[in-house]
Scaffold this active site. Structure first.
Site, PDB file in Angstrom:
ATOM      1  N   GLN A 211      -4.303   5.506  17.448  1.00  0.00           N
ATOM      2  CA  GLN A 211      -4.035   4.083  17.221  1.00  0.00           C
ATOM      3  C   GLN A 211      -2.542   3.748  17.335  1.00  0.00           C
ATOM      4  O   GLN A 211      -2.195   2.624  17.664  1.00  0.00           O
ATOM      5  CB  GLN A 211      -4.570   3.659  15.851  1.00  0.00           C
ATOM      6  CG  GLN A 211      -6.089   3.556  15.849  1.00  0.00           C
ATOM      7  CD  GLN A 211      -6.636   3.060  14.528  1.00  0.00           C
ATOM      8  OE1 GLN A 211      -6.045   3.293  13.478  1.00  0.00           O
ATOM      9  NE2 GLN A 211      -7.785   2.401  14.561  1.00  0.00           N
TER      10      GLN A 211
ATOM     11  N   HIS B  64     -12.194  -2.053   7.240  1.00  0.00           N
ATOM     12  CA  HIS B  64     -11.214  -1.275   8.004  1.00  0.00           C
ATOM     13  C   HIS B  64     -10.807  -1.968   9.294  1.00  0.00           C
ATOM     14  O   HIS B  64      -9.634  -2.016   9.646  1.00  0.00           O
ATOM     15  CB  HIS B  64     -11.758   0.124   8.272  1.00  0.00           C
ATOM     16  CG  HIS B  64     -12.090   0.834   6.999  1.00  0.00           C
ATOM     17  ND1 HIS B  64     -11.130   1.083   6.056  1.00  0.00           N
ATOM     18  CD2 HIS B  64     -13.253   1.284   6.486  1.00  0.00           C
ATOM     19  CE1 HIS B  64     -11.687   1.688   5.012  1.00  0.00           C
ATOM     20  NE2 HIS B  64     -12.981   1.817   5.260  1.00  0.00           N
ATOM     21  N   LEU B  65     -11.797  -2.525   9.990  1.00  0.00           N
ATOM     22  CA  LEU B  65     -11.473  -3.255  11.221  1.00  0.00           C
ATOM     23  C   LEU B  65     -10.562  -4.433  10.889  1.00  0.00           C
ATOM     24  O   LEU B  65      -9.699  -4.809  11.685  1.00  0.00           O
ATOM     25  CB  LEU B  65     -12.770  -3.736  11.877  1.00  0.00           C
ATOM     26  CG  LEU B  65     -12.710  -3.988  13.365  1.00  0.00           C
ATOM     27  CD1 LEU B  65     -12.245  -2.752  14.114  1.00  0.00           C
ATOM     28  CD2 LEU B  65     -14.068  -4.425  13.881  1.00  0.00           C
ATOM     29  N   ALA B  66     -10.746  -4.966   9.685  1.00  0.00           N
ATOM     30  CA  ALA B  66      -9.943  -6.120   9.248  1.00  0.00           C
ATOM     31  C   ALA B  66      -8.456  -5.803   9.312  1.00  0.00           C
ATOM     32  O   ALA B  66      -7.663  -6.615   9.783  1.00  0.00           O
ATOM     33  CB  ALA B  66     -10.343  -6.506   7.829  1.00  0.00           C
ATOM     34  N   ASP B  67      -8.050  -4.610   8.863  1.00  0.00           N
ATOM     35  CA  ASP B  67      -6.609  -4.314   8.952  1.00  0.00           C
ATOM     36  C   ASP B  67      -6.231  -3.788  10.339  1.00  0.00           C
ATOM     37  O   ASP B  67      -5.124  -3.989  10.808  1.00  0.00           O
ATOM     38  CB  ASP B  67      -6.152  -3.377   7.809  1.00  0.00           C
ATOM     39  CG  ASP B  67      -6.601  -1.930   7.945  1.00  0.00           C
ATOM     40  OD1 ASP B  67      -6.153  -1.258   8.878  1.00  0.00           O
ATOM     41  OD2 ASP B  67      -7.393  -1.453   7.105  1.00  0.00           O
ATOM     42  N   GLN B  68      -7.191  -3.161  11.047  1.00  0.00           N
ATOM     43  CA  GLN B  68      -6.864  -2.566  12.346  1.00  0.00           C
ATOM     44  C   GLN B  68      -6.750  -3.594  13.479  1.00  0.00           C
ATOM     45  O   GLN B  68      -6.072  -3.340  14.471  1.00  0.00           O
ATOM     46  CB  GLN B  68      -7.903  -1.503  12.707  1.00  0.00           C
ATOM     47  CG  GLN B  68      -7.841  -0.314  11.753  1.00  0.00           C
ATOM     48  CD  GLN B  68      -9.047   0.600  11.857  1.00  0.00           C
ATOM     49  OE1 GLN B  68      -9.686   0.677  12.892  1.00  0.00           O
ATOM     50  NE2 GLN B  68      -9.365   1.287  10.774  1.00  0.00           N
TER      51      GLN B  68
ATOM     52  N   HIS C  42      -4.357  -2.764   2.365  1.00  0.00           N
ATOM     53  CA  HIS C  42      -3.988  -2.336   3.713  1.00  0.00           C
ATOM     54  C   HIS C  42      -3.774  -3.556   4.622  1.00  0.00           C
ATOM     55  O   HIS C  42      -2.832  -3.602   5.402  1.00  0.00           O
ATOM     56  CB  HIS C  42      -5.109  -1.494   4.335  1.00  0.00           C
ATOM     57  CG  HIS C  42      -4.979  -0.029   4.048  1.00  0.00           C
ATOM     58  ND1 HIS C  42      -5.811   0.631   3.184  1.00  0.00           N
ATOM     59  CD2 HIS C  42      -4.139   0.904   4.529  1.00  0.00           C
ATOM     60  CE1 HIS C  42      -5.471   1.907   3.144  1.00  0.00           C
ATOM     61  NE2 HIS C  42      -4.458   2.100   3.944  1.00  0.00           N
TER      62      HIS C  42
ATOM     63  N   GLU D 156       0.821  -1.206   0.000  1.00  0.00           N
ATOM     64  CA  GLU D 156       0.000   0.000   0.000  1.00  0.00           C
ATOM     65  C   GLU D 156       0.867   1.274   0.000  1.00  0.00           C
ATOM     66  O   GLU D 156       0.457   2.301  -0.530  1.00  0.00           O
ATOM     67  CB  GLU D 156      -0.908  -0.058   1.240  1.00  0.00           C
ATOM     68  CG  GLU D 156      -1.765   1.136   1.514  1.00  0.00           C
ATOM     69  CD  GLU D 156      -2.912   1.311   0.530  1.00  0.00           C
ATOM     70  OE1 GLU D 156      -3.301   0.334  -0.138  1.00  0.00           O
ATOM     71  OE2 GLU D 156      -3.398   2.444   0.419  1.00  0.00           O
TER      72      GLU D 156
HETATM   73  N1  LIG Z   1     -14.013   5.048   6.818  1.00  0.00           N
HETATM   74  C1  LIG Z   1     -13.109   4.467   7.597  1.00  0.00           C
HETATM   75  N2  LIG Z   1     -13.473   3.916   8.754  1.00  0.00           N
HETATM   76  C2  LIG Z   1     -12.583   3.290   9.542  1.00  0.00           C
HETATM   77  N3  LIG Z   1     -11.272   3.208   9.268  1.00  0.00           N
HETATM   78  C3  LIG Z   1     -10.835   3.759   8.124  1.00  0.00           C
HETATM   79  C4  LIG Z   1     -11.722   4.430   7.223  1.00  0.00           C
HETATM   80  N4  LIG Z   1     -11.003   4.884   6.167  1.00  0.00           N
HETATM   81  C5  LIG Z   1      -9.708   4.509   6.398  1.00  0.00           C
HETATM   82  N5  LIG Z   1      -9.607   3.840   7.561  1.00  0.00           N
HETATM   83  C6  LIG Z   1      -8.376   3.275   8.151  1.00  0.00           C
HETATM   84  O1  LIG Z   1      -7.394   4.288   8.220  1.00  0.00           O
HETATM   85  C7  LIG Z   1      -6.099   3.727   7.995  1.00  0.00           C
HETATM   86  C8  LIG Z   1      -5.438   4.512   6.857  1.00  0.00           C
HETATM   87  O2  LIG Z   1      -4.156   4.015   6.573  1.00  0.00           O
HETATM   88  P1  LIG Z   1      -3.218   4.628   5.402  1.00  0.00           P
HETATM   89  O3  LIG Z   1      -2.026   3.751   5.264  1.00  0.00           O
HETATM   90  O4  LIG Z   1      -4.029   4.865   4.181  1.00  0.00           O
HETATM   91  O5  LIG Z   1      -2.732   5.865   6.038  1.00  0.00           O
HETATM   92  P2  LIG Z   1      -2.762   7.411   6.100  1.00  0.00           P
HETATM   93  O6  LIG Z   1      -1.857   7.799   7.182  1.00  0.00           O
HETATM   94  O7  LIG Z   1      -4.131   7.909   6.009  1.00  0.00           O
HETATM   95  O8  LIG Z   1      -1.984   7.873   4.982  1.00  0.00           O
HETATM   96  P3  LIG Z   1      -1.894   8.022   3.583  1.00  0.00           P
HETATM   97  O9  LIG Z   1      -2.132   9.456   3.278  1.00  0.00           O
HETATM   98  O10 LIG Z   1      -0.524   7.567   3.462  1.00  0.00           O
HETATM   99  O11 LIG Z   1      -2.932   7.118   2.992  1.00  0.00           O
HETATM  100  C9  LIG Z   1      -6.321   2.259   7.727  1.00  0.00           C
HETATM  101  O12 LIG Z   1      -6.188   1.516   8.927  1.00  0.00           O
HETATM  102  C10 LIG Z   1      -7.790   2.181   7.301  1.00  0.00           C
HETATM  103  O13 LIG Z   1      -8.404   0.952   7.568  1.00  0.00           O
END
Ligand SMILES: Nc1ncnc2c1ncn2[C@@H]1O[C@H](COP(=O)(O)OP(=O)(O)OP(=O)(O)O)[C@@H](O)[C@H]1O
Length: 350
Positions: free
Chosen positions: A106, A288-292, A314, A9
């Protein structure tokens, strides 16, 4: 530990997961090509705040902690210290920022949840911004699911912060302890859907219209729904609709943000469509919870297994970061959409 921030990603999550794990294990971290997969690579305000927050809780020495930096060295000084902390995303950028404070939250939550003692953290910045979990999601979905894994933490929203002004604030309370595994292969029946249709500094007909449209759409789909309209004070106008689907064994969250020119009813239908799409999959965990949940599962004292709606990039990227730290073996079955996490080396934690 050297991490390639451009892997998979190539976003901010690689950085945040690495920071959490460096703080927890005490392993020095070097991360290169930070957010190379993004249009504006390197550290943005939210990421820089996460670096500073992670450094503060384990007294890390840091090099490369500047806006736009694509390399970072992070050397933890001691074990994570529970305590009282304040982190403000807007301080990372001249003129302020609405960077998502949920992502800073987080980064430090699990290190503090595994530390000895209780912590109280004040976070300032954006509370409800796109491409990140909203604080409503953190409160209604993420923390209650972590509670099922033994993590005792609660969050209180003190002020709403929308893009572009930010200015939101939350208080996070964490009780130090340990984490247990989770088994979420079956989600069970839907208990009901609850929602919040909220505006700040906008007229009250907007939350009412959002709430009414959402309830109608969900009832048409034969789902029990209760959506509360709310008009709150804020530093700037903002609007959003946030839904939590409660199943017998799990929770899932969805939302949409308002903006100028987007009808209240459209905001409601975007969030409802997202919810209904998830409901139709029959899966236990939303995308989203899946990756968190990977990170707490990797830090747990038992194995975990769960079934997800989507195997996202992700998810696969976060699994890769966790494996680099040799804390857990993550197996992703892309056909069955099942994720199994087997924690391996417990003695490196604490
Ligand atoms: N609508 C949503 N509800 C819950 N979690 C979300 C939602 N949208 C994104 N996330 C979560 O937010 C996180 C975003 O990670 P990501 O690597 O895209 O980082 P970021 O810091 O936002 O930076 P970037 O600008 O690099 O994308 C992931 O864990 C994703 O699951």
């Amino acid at each position: 530990m050297i991490i390639d921030g451009s892997y998979g990603e190539g976003g901010g999550q690689i950085l945040r997961t690495s920071l959490s794990l460096a703080a927890i294990t005490g392993k020095p971290l070097q991360i290169n090509r930070i957010r190379a997969g993004r249009e504006k690579p390197g550290l943005a305000a939210q990421h820089l705040t996460a670096v500073r927050a992670a450094a503060a809780i384990c007294h890390a020495q840091v090099k490369g902690d500047a806006l736009g930096s694509m390399t970072l060295e992070f050397v933890p000084g001691n074990f994570v210290q529970a305590g009282s902390y304040t982190f403000d995303v807007s301080e990372a950028l001249p003129g302020g920022s609405a960077g998502a404070l949920a992502l800073v939250l987080q980064t430090i939550l699990l290190p503090l949840a595994l530390a000895d003692g209780d912590s109280e953290v004040t976070l300032r910045g954006g509370t409800h911004v796109s491409h990140s979990p909203s604080i409503t999601y953190i409160e209604q979905v993420y923390l209650p699911m972590l509670q099922q894994m033994g993590v005792q933490a609660e969050v209180e929203l003190k002020a709403w912060g929308w893009y572009p002004r930010g200015g939101g604030e939350v208080k996070l309370l964490i009780r130090g302890g340990s984490i247990s595994g989770i088994n979420l292969v079956e989600r069970g029946d839907l208990v009901g859907v609850r929602g919040l249709a909220v505006v700040t500094e906008l007229p009250s007909h907007i939350p009412q219209r959002m709430a009414m449209r959402a309830e109608n759409l969900l009832r048409e789909a034969q789902l029990k729904a209760n959506v509360q309209p709310l008009r709150a004070k804020g530093v700037a106008p903002g609007a959003g609709l946030f839904l939590t689907a409660e199943y017998e064994n799990t929770l899932a969250g969805f939302g949409a943000l308002g903006r100028l020119g987007l009808a209240a009813e459209t905001v409601a239908s975007i969030a409802c469509e997202e919810m209904l799409r998830f409901h139709a999959t029959g899966a236990a965990l939303d995308e989203h919870l899946a990756d968190q949940l990977l990170l707490p599962a990797a830090l747990a004292s038992e194995k975990s297994e769960y079934q997800v709606a989507v195997v996202s990039r992700h998810l696969k990227t976060n699994a890769w970061v966790i494996e680099q730290f040799e804390l857990a073996q993550v197996t992703v079955d892309e056909v069955e959409k099942k994720v199994a996490i087997a924690p391996v080396i417990k003695q490196t934690i604490k």
